[in-house]
Structure formats: C-alpha cells, structure tokens
Scaffold this motif. Structure first.
Motif, PDB file in Angstrom:
ATOM      1  N   ARG A  22       0.756  -1.255   0.030  1.00  0.00           N
ATOM      2  CA  ARG A  22       0.109   0.110  -0.170  1.00  0.00           C
ATOM      3  C   ARG A  22       0.666   1.280  -0.160  1.00  0.00           C
ATOM      4  N   HIS A  23       1.852   1.220   0.724  1.00  0.00           N
ATOM      5  CA  HIS A  23       2.655   2.248   0.971  1.00  0.00           C
ATOM      6  C   HIS A  23       3.465   2.605  -0.604  1.00  0.00           C
ATOM      7  N   LEU A  24       3.865   1.579  -1.108  1.00  0.00           N
ATOM      8  CA  LEU A  24       4.348   1.541  -2.415  1.00  0.00           C
ATOM      9  C   LEU A  24       3.391   2.225  -3.374  1.00  0.00           C
ATOM     10  N   ALA A  25       2.375   1.824  -3.456  1.00  0.00           N
ATOM     11  CA  ALA A  25       1.350   2.457  -4.248  1.00  0.00           C
ATOM     12  C   ALA A  25       1.106   3.871  -4.161  1.00  0.00           C
ATOM     13  N   GLU A  26       1.265   4.416  -2.866  1.00  0.00           N
ATOM     14  CA  GLU A  26       0.946   5.934  -2.574  1.00  0.00           C
ATOM     15  C   GLU A  26       2.413   6.564  -2.997  1.00  0.00           C
ATOM     16  N   GLU A  27       3.454   5.894  -2.736  1.00  0.00           N
ATOM     17  CA  GLU A  27       4.785   6.317  -3.467  1.00  0.00           C
ATOM     18  C   GLU A  27       4.899   6.532  -4.797  1.00  0.00           C
ATOM     19  N   LEU A  28       4.156   5.684  -5.630  1.00  0.00           N
ATOM     20  CA  LEU A  28       4.200   5.869  -6.937  1.00  0.00           C
ATOM     21  C   LEU A  28       3.352   6.800  -7.683  1.00  0.00           C
ATOM     22  N   ARG A  29       2.308   7.121  -6.806  1.00  0.00           N
ATOM     23  CA  ARG A  29       1.375   8.103  -7.277  1.00  0.00           C
ATOM     24  C   ARG A  29       1.938   9.553  -7.141  1.00  0.00           C
ATOM     25  N   LEU A  30       2.761   9.628  -6.035  1.00  0.00           N
ATOM     26  CA  LEU A  30       3.612  10.954  -5.804  1.00  0.00           C
ATOM     27  C   LEU A  30       4.595  11.299  -6.756  1.00  0.00           C
ATOM     28  N   LEU A  31       5.009  10.226  -7.723  1.00  0.00           N
ATOM     29  CA  LEU A  31       5.876  10.590  -8.877  1.00  0.00           C
ATOM     30  C   LEU A  31       5.190  11.064 -10.040  1.00  0.00           C
ATOM     31  N   ILE A  32       3.899  11.011  -9.999  1.00  0.00           N
ATOM     32  CA  ILE A  32       3.293  11.281 -11.377  1.00  0.00           C
ATOM     33  C   ILE A  32       3.111  12.902 -11.582  1.00  0.00           C
ATOM     34  N   PRO A  33       2.650  13.475 -10.548  1.00  0.00           N
ATOM     35  CA  PRO A  33       2.901  15.086 -11.054  1.00  0.00           C
ATOM     36  C   PRO A  33       4.166  15.646 -11.273  1.00  0.00           C
ATOM     37  N   GLY A  34       5.346  15.058 -10.880  1.00  0.00           N
ATOM     38  CA  GLY A  34       6.482  15.375 -11.183  1.00  0.00           C
ATOM     39  C   GLY A  34       7.040  15.249 -12.695  1.00  0.00           C
ATOM     40  N   VAL A  35       6.492  13.810 -13.269  1.00  0.00           N
ATOM     41  CA  VAL A  35       6.605  13.461 -14.609  1.00  0.00           C
ATOM     42  C   VAL A  35       5.754  14.340 -15.582  1.00  0.00           C
ATOM     43  N   ARG A  36       4.674  14.976 -14.982  1.00  0.00           N
ATOM     44  CA  ARG A  36       3.805  15.638 -16.019  1.00  0.00           C
ATOM     45  C   ARG A  36       4.505  17.073 -16.255  1.00  0.00           C
ATOM     46  N   VAL A 118       6.192  10.081 -25.340  1.00  0.00           N
ATOM     47  CA  VAL A 118       6.696   9.325 -24.330  1.00  0.00           C
ATOM     48  C   VAL A 118       6.380   9.569 -22.965  1.00  0.00           C
ATOM     49  N   ARG A 119       5.980  10.916 -22.896  1.00  0.00           N
ATOM     50  CA  ARG A 119       5.605  11.097 -21.245  1.00  0.00           C
ATOM     51  C   ARG A 119       4.149  10.256 -21.033  1.00  0.00           C
ATOM     52  N   SER A 120       3.304  10.591 -22.071  1.00  0.00           N
ATOM     53  CA  SER A 120       2.118   9.744 -21.921  1.00  0.00           C
ATOM     54  C   SER A 120       2.257   8.377 -21.496  1.00  0.00           C
ATOM     55  N   THR A 121       2.921   7.817 -22.230  1.00  0.00           N
ATOM     56  CA  THR A 121       3.209   6.207 -22.172  1.00  0.00           C
ATOM     57  C   THR A 121       3.827   5.971 -20.687  1.00  0.00           C
ATOM     58  N   THR A 122       4.800   6.670 -20.353  1.00  0.00           N
ATOM     59  CA  THR A 122       5.462   6.695 -18.994  1.00  0.00           C
ATOM     60  C   THR A 122       4.370   6.717 -17.951  1.00  0.00           C
ATOM     61  N   LEU A 123       3.673   7.911 -18.149  1.00  0.00           N
ATOM     62  CA  LEU A 123       2.640   7.967 -17.036  1.00  0.00           C
ATOM     63  C   LEU A 123       1.901   6.970 -16.770  1.00  0.00           C
ATOM     64  N   ASP A 124       1.415   6.362 -17.914  1.00  0.00           N
ATOM     65  CA  ASP A 124       0.347   5.122 -18.044  1.00  0.00           C
ATOM     66  C   ASP A 124       1.004   4.001 -17.311  1.00  0.00           C
ATOM     67  N   ILE A 125       2.244   3.783 -17.629  1.00  0.00           N
ATOM     68  CA  ILE A 125       3.074   2.789 -16.827  1.00  0.00           C
ATOM     69  C   ILE A 125       3.114   2.953 -15.404  1.00  0.00           C
ATOM     70  N   VAL A 126       3.368   4.146 -14.694  1.00  0.00           N
ATOM     71  CA  VAL A 126       3.667   4.091 -13.545  1.00  0.00           C
ATOM     72  C   VAL A 126       2.220   4.181 -12.651  1.00  0.00           C
ATOM     73  N   ASP A 127       1.123   4.941 -13.527  1.00  0.00           N
ATOM     74  CA  ASP A 127      -0.280   4.706 -12.938  1.00  0.00           C
ATOM     75  C   ASP A 127      -0.564   3.192 -12.807  1.00  0.00           C
ATOM     76  N   GLY A 128      -0.208   2.599 -14.053  1.00  0.00           N
ATOM     77  CA  GLY A 128      -0.689   1.125 -14.208  1.00  0.00           C
ATOM     78  C   GLY A 128      -0.063   0.455 -13.143  1.00  0.00           C
ATOM     79  N   MET A 129       1.102   0.691 -12.534  1.00  0.00           N
ATOM     80  CA  MET A 129       2.079  -0.200 -11.479  1.00  0.00           C
ATOM     81  C   MET A 129       1.249   0.309 -10.281  1.00  0.00           C
TER      82      MET A 129
END
Length: 391
Positions: A22-36, A118-129
């Motif tokens: 659960r903590h890892l899921a939260e951590e991954l979602r925190l990465l998404i705004p920075g990638v955007r 490339v960014r869109s695909t990267t975001l899909d991968i992070v969000d999918g994980m």
C-alpha cells in the motif's frame, strides 16, 4: 569493562507485506505530478536516438517483469515475509524510477510532440503499476480474481505500447494528426446520423415517452417530462444545422490536408514548426465537439453561433500556420484559400440564420441596461461611467 560487548543496534521493524504494498502504491502516485511537469535533463552529451529507444524498451520490459514477479508471489499463500516484500518493492521502485529517468533523457530539441507521447506512455506505466499495487493490497490471495490480474492490469498494456511509440517528431506529429482526423470524422458521422434519423437522441428517451402516455400533458410537465421542444428540432433549427454540418466537414478536410502536407513535405529536423502545427490542430477536435453538442435540442442559436465562430477562428489559425511552415513549399497553393473560403461561407450562413436571435438578445441587454439605470439613478451611473448620460 573495555572489552564488554557494545549494545546491538535496534533493527527497524518492517511493516507487514500488504502494508508495504500500500505504501508503495502511494509513493508511485506521488511521482506522477513530477513526470507531468518535469523538464528534460540538461546534458552536454550528443543525443543518440538508437540508445534512447533501446534503453526505453529495456526499462519497459524490466517494469513488466517486476510486475509479473510481484503478482505471482502475492497470488497465493503464504505471503512473502516482510524482508522479502521489502526486496520486491525496492526492485519495483527502481524499475519505475529507471523508466522515468529514461524519459527525462529525451531532450526538447527532439520535439515537444514526441516528448508528450513518451511522457503519456511513461505516466500510464507508473499509474498502471500503482493500480496493480492497489489490486494486490485489496484482493484476498485466495480469490480467483488474482488469477486474472496479470491479464487485465493496465501496467502490462502500457509497457507493450512502448515499441509502438513513433521514433521521431514527424512520425509523432502524423500520429497526432491522424487521431484528430478520426475524432472529427466520428463527430461528423454522429451529427449526420442524428439528422438523417430526425431523432437527435436516437430513441434513448422512448421509454420515457411510453411511460408518459398514461399522463396528461399538464401532469407530464409537472413531473418534469421533456416536451417536444426539448426533444426535437424546429424547422429553424434544422435549417441552421445544414451550415454547421458543412463547417464540420470543412474541419475534417482541413485536418486531412494538413496531415497530407506533413506526410509529404514534413522534415524531421523542423521540429518546432511541426509542434506548432500539431498544437493548433489539437484545438480543432474539441471545438468541433463544442459545436456538435450545441446543435442538440433544445438548441440555443446564439450558442451555436459562438461555437461556430470559435471553430472558424481555430481553423483559420491552423491553415495560416500550415501555410507559413515548410510543409507548404508553395504558399499560394490553391487548397488553403479554397478551404478558407469554404469556412467563411459556412460562417456567413450561420450568421444570417442567427441574426434575429442576436438582435433580440441585444435588445434584451439594452432593456436590462435601461432598467438598471433607473434603479441606480442617473447620478450613480454617471459616477460609474465618468460621463454624463445627457449632454
């Protein structure tokens, strides 16, 4: 005593396996705004496209592998120990950050359109994980649903899209233009179908009409059933729809011609001009959608006029940018003036058909102004305008 054993350091207690997930899921979602919003990394090294795409593919394969491993170990009992879970989570975390790092290595001079894909695909991968982490945390291990996670979770689908990403900005531009053509084509077909059937809502409200047969007209209005004005077009509406359809057809023609020009004359090294063409073309489909939605009853002719004008403005800007770019080697090429004339013709007809409603609206505004003037009084209005009302 000197040789007494030193006190052993306290070993930190690891969270239970599912809590770590659960903590890892939260951590991954925190990465998404920075990638955007993240910018490309500054480097003095010359960009090597082959190396970049190889690294991106390898990173996607690694993410997919880690996702598969994690799914397998959490799909049956016993669950891995906290120490094993920590190792699995670290591997997932490293794989995701490696994927993001490869995206950041794509410089802006390779094209904004390409970076967006490339960014869109990267975001899909992070969000999918992150979604996979949620599923593993929330779904009991004994549930048969876990057997389907590996087949249905979006992280694998996103990873499989990496080899399909266009390899240069021209290819990326053509990909985006093709999508926009398809979007406008779909909108046009839906509009035509509704007009041909003379049923803007395609029978979706038949059940409501059947149920209302047992009620009187007054009772229907009281219960909120829509009347014919709300469901069907008047003769004036149908007349106005004709130039609106023609304007959408012209929009589709504009996008098709722009796409052909980019395909035939576009140069890979002219990334900025290609980006400009894609940016303005991206505005056409949403503008078409706004116009398409505004023709459904109950139709407001002024709204149709406003949305048509917005679409015309976008189309003309797209044509002017295309004309000024390298994809139109002969600016006097006849197709651009022809399309501009077609767009103007449609807009002029829409203006003619909505002129009465425009004048009526202006009259209402004038009446409101007069009433407000009487309410405020001449002195107050003079102070507001800094001018005497009567000279």
């Amino acid at each position: 005593m000197a040789n007494a054993a030193a006190p052993t350091a306290a070993v930190p207690t690891l969270a239970p396996p599912l809590e770590q997930i659960r903590h890892l899921a939260e951590e991954l979602r925190l990465l998404i705004p920075g990638v955007r919003v993240g910018e490309a990394l500054e480097t003095t090294k010359e960009f090597n496209p082959d190396t970049f795409w190889r690294r991106l593919n390898e990173a996607a394969v690694n993410v997919s592998r880690e996702a598969t491993t994690l799914t397998e170990v959490f799909s049956h009992l016993p669950l891995p120990s906290p120490q094993e879970t920590q190792r699995f989570c670290e591997q997932v975390r490293a794989a995701i950050k490696a994927m993001i790092a490869v995206y950041y290595s794509l410089p802006k001079n390779q094209g904004i359109t390409l970076r967006k894909l490339v960014r869109s695909t990267t975001l899909d991968i992070v969000d999918g994980m992150a979604q996979l982490m949620d599923a593993l945390f929330m779904t009991p291990t004994q549930s048969s649903e876990n057997n389907d996670l590996i087949s249905y979770n979006s992280v694998w689908t996103a990873c499989q899209q990496v080899p399909q990403i266009p390899r240069d900005n021209k290819a990326a531009a053509l990909s985006m233009l093709t999508k926009n053509v398809d979007f406008v084509k779909d909108a046009h077909e839906e509009m035509e179908q509704a007009v041909e059937e003379c049923d803007p809502y395609c029978g979706l409200l038949n059940d409501t009409e059947d149920n209302s047969d047992n009620h009187g007209d007054e009772e229907d209005d009281g219960l909120g059933y829509p009347n014919n004005r709300d469901l069907y077009w008047s003769e004036e509406d149908q007349e106005l729809i004709i130039p609106c359809l023609a304007l959408v057809r012209a929009s589709k023609a504009c996008l098709k011609k722009i796409r052909i020009s980019v395909a035939e004359n576009g140069k890979k090294d002219q990334v900025a001009q290609l980006d400009d063409i894609v940016d303005i073309s991206d505005e056409i489909s949403p503008s078409v959608d706004d116009l398409a939605l505004s023709i459904y009853p109950p139709m407001c002719h002024l709204t149709v006029r406003i949305n048509s004008a917005k679409l015309v403005s976008v189309l003309k800007k797209a044509l002017e940018i295309t004309k000024a770019s390298h994809v139109t080697p002969q600016p006097e090429d006849s197709w651009i003036p022809l399309l501009i004339n077609a767009v103007d013709h449609c807009m002029n007809r829409i203006k003619e058909l909505t002129q009465n409603e425009l004048e009526l609206s202006n009259g209402l505004i004038l009446i409101r102004t007069v009433l407000r003037t009487k309410t405020l009084g001449f002195t107050s209005l003079e102070k507001m305008t800094s001018k005497p009302l009567i000279q």
